[in-house]
Design a protein around this motif. Structure first.
Motif, PDB file in Angstrom:
ATOM      1  N   LYS A 255      36.639  43.205  58.750  1.00 55.96           N
ATOM      2  CA  LYS A 255      37.719  44.142  59.106  1.00 55.96           C
ATOM      3  C   LYS A 255      38.361  44.652  57.821  1.00 55.96           C
ATOM      4  O   LYS A 255      39.514  44.379  57.524  1.00 55.96           O
ATOM      5  N   SER A 256      37.570  45.404  57.058  1.00 58.23           N
ATOM      6  CA  SER A 256      38.036  45.890  55.751  1.00 58.23           C
ATOM      7  C   SER A 256      37.673  47.352  55.584  1.00 58.23           C
ATOM      8  O   SER A 256      36.791  47.875  56.270  1.00 58.23           O
TER       9      SER A 256
ATOM     10  N   ALA B 296      48.012  42.248  54.379  1.00 60.19           N
ATOM     11  CA  ALA B 296      48.548  42.196  55.747  1.00 60.19           C
ATOM     12  C   ALA B 296      47.463  42.523  56.762  1.00 60.19           C
ATOM     13  O   ALA B 296      46.630  43.405  56.540  1.00 60.19           O
ATOM     14  N   LYS B 297      47.530  41.831  57.874  1.00 64.92           N
ATOM     15  CA  LYS B 297      46.542  41.989  58.940  1.00 64.92           C
ATOM     16  C   LYS B 297      46.864  43.226  59.786  1.00 64.92           C
ATOM     17  O   LYS B 297      48.022  43.498  60.092  1.00 64.92           O
TER      18      LYS B 297
ATOM     19  N   LEU C 229      37.065  47.007  64.350  1.00 66.00           N
ATOM     20  CA  LEU C 229      36.362  47.801  63.345  1.00 66.00           C
ATOM     21  C   LEU C 229      35.687  49.021  63.968  1.00 66.00           C
ATOM     22  O   LEU C 229      35.886  50.160  63.515  1.00 66.00           O
ATOM     23  N   ALA C 230      34.892  48.795  65.012  1.00 66.22           N
ATOM     24  CA  ALA C 230      34.181  49.902  65.654  1.00 66.22           C
ATOM     25  C   ALA C 230      35.159  50.885  66.289  1.00 66.22           C
ATOM     26  O   ALA C 230      34.935  52.102  66.279  1.00 66.22           O
TER      27      ALA C 230
ATOM     28  N   ALA D  52      41.963  48.619  64.298  1.00 68.25           N
ATOM     29  CA  ALA D  52      42.499  48.548  62.944  1.00 68.25           C
ATOM     30  C   ALA D  52      41.575  47.776  62.028  1.00 68.25           C
ATOM     31  O   ALA D  52      40.657  47.078  62.466  1.00 68.25           O
ATOM     32  N   VAL D  53      41.831  47.910  60.732  1.00 66.90           N
ATOM     33  CA  VAL D  53      41.248  47.011  59.735  1.00 66.90           C
ATOM     34  C   VAL D  53      42.401  46.374  58.958  1.00 66.90           C
ATOM     35  O   VAL D  53      43.549  46.822  59.029  1.00 66.90           O
ATOM     36  N   ASN D  54      42.061  45.322  58.241  1.00 68.35           N
ATOM     37  CA  ASN D  54      43.075  44.600  57.480  1.00 68.35           C
ATOM     38  C   ASN D  54      43.216  45.155  56.065  1.00 68.35           C
ATOM     39  O   ASN D  54      42.281  45.734  55.503  1.00 68.35           O
TER      40      ASN D  54
END
Length: 363
Positions: A79-80, A152-153, A113-114, A146-148
């Motif tokens: 998740k980046s 922060a997440k 992510l998707a 979302a991504v991180n």
């Protein structure tokens, strides 16, 4: 079949919960009139793809769809922004256009992510959720994607609702025990915030849920999704009521960030966060049994309720300050008032947070 609906007007969509759905994916795409002239991108991870990707691809191709796939590393690290860019590259190289669909085949990380790719590609294309974990019964419903950021997440994201959710409960049978426990944390959460009878049911059926007894797990997932759908239908973009779904998340996200994403599973961090929220509620006059009752329910699933010893108080507090729920220099918490009821509290002090960290710290 368990079929639910998230009522959001033009953005309403169904949630199908049944065994064997992945092999029928092509039929559901046709039923919901997803066009066949544009490629479909399936995003999965290297744990899930070897098990289920071919099943979904065959089902879609059988119905005349052109399929592009992208497999990313399993885990929160995907998740980046860098992995997001990799998936966007796959979409561009695969020839996706505005009529294409992006499919999330996996757990919460893949869904987020998707979904963020679907929301961003050409300013938004159709998104389909195919969750393969228990935890994803929460994350696959509601359109948060979302991504991180390293600090922060879920800091980088939008709301982008899926066209449908295909929840094949057969996929749960390959989950390792730790993932099962972590996923059930979010199921219990739905009871703790909304429905005491369901919270009690979860505790009473903890053994059957941990063993993934089909009828029991299907009811638990359906009721959990039903609660979330009801809340999301009332407050799609979290302007008020929807925030209660964040029970345990204010500190839970800080625990994840402090530990390093992937060291604590999301559900494990949220379990500790829910125990902390119950402890904080006690400082504000909640029943003395609330904390004990909450911990008993969490422990019935062998979930952690103690903060790991190697997490420093200062690092936890620093992570909290970057959370989306830190507003106008105030700490916003969802705190229980009793099992099945919570309130949004915006005046929790740093001193109270320090106290709860100290009391829940592993020694």
């Amino acid at each position: 079949m368990g079929t639910l609906h998230v009522d959001l007007g033009e953005r309403s969509y169904p949630i199908y919960i049944e065994r064997g759905l992945l092999a029928q994916a092509g039929s559901y795409f046709e039923q919901h009139q997803l066009g066949k002239k544009s490629p479909v991108l399936i995003v999965s991870d290297d744990n899930v793809a070897p098990l289920y990707l071919d099943v979904v691809v065959r089902s879609l191709e059988k119905q005349g769809y052109t399929v592009v796939t992208k497999v990313v590393p399993a885990g929160e690290q995907s998740k980046s922004l860098s992995v997001f860019e990799d998936v966007m590259t796959a979409a561009i190289e695969g020839g996706l256009d505005r009529k294409s669909a992006v499919v999330a085949l996996g757990g919460g990380v893949i869904g987020d992510l998707a979904g963020f790719v679907a929301a961003s590609y050409m300013r938004g294309v159709t998104f389909v959720q195919m969750p393969t974990t228990i935890l994803a019964h929460d994350s696959s419903v509601g359109g948060k994607v979302a991504v991180n950021h390293p600090l922060a997440k879920n800091m980088i994201g939008v709301f982008h609702q899926p066209a449908m959710v295909l929840y094949d409960i057969d996929t749960l049978m390959t989950l390792p025990p730790r993932e099962i426990k972590a996923g059930l944390s979010e199921m219990i959460k739905h009871g703790l915030i909304w429905d005491k009878a369901f919270a009690d049911w979860c505790e009473e059926h903890s053994g059957a849920l941990l063993q993934l007894k089909p009828d029991v797990i299907q009811y638990g997932l359906t009721r959990g999704c039903e609660i979330k759908a009801q809340i999301v239908g009332s407050d799609e973009t979290e302007q008020g009521l929807r925030a209660i779904l964040n029970l345990g998340h204010t500190l839970g996200h800080a625990f994840e960030a402090t530990a390093g994403y992937g060291q604590l599973l999301h559900g494990e961090a949220i379990a500790i966060g829910m125990a902390a929220a119950a402890k904080l509620a006690g400082y504000r006059g909640a029943s003395s049994t609330l904390y004990e009752d909450t911990v008993t329910k969490l422990r019935s699933f062998d979930l952690p309720v103690i903060i790991p010893a190697d997490m420093s108080e200062e690092s936890i507090l620093a992570a909290m300050m970057h959370d989306k729920k830190f507003k106008e220099n105030k700490l916003v918490f969802i705190l229980p008032t009793e099992i099945g009821k919570v309130e949004i509290v915006s005046d929790v002090t740093v001193e109270q947070v320090r106290q709860v960290i100290s009391e829940l710290k592993e020694v």
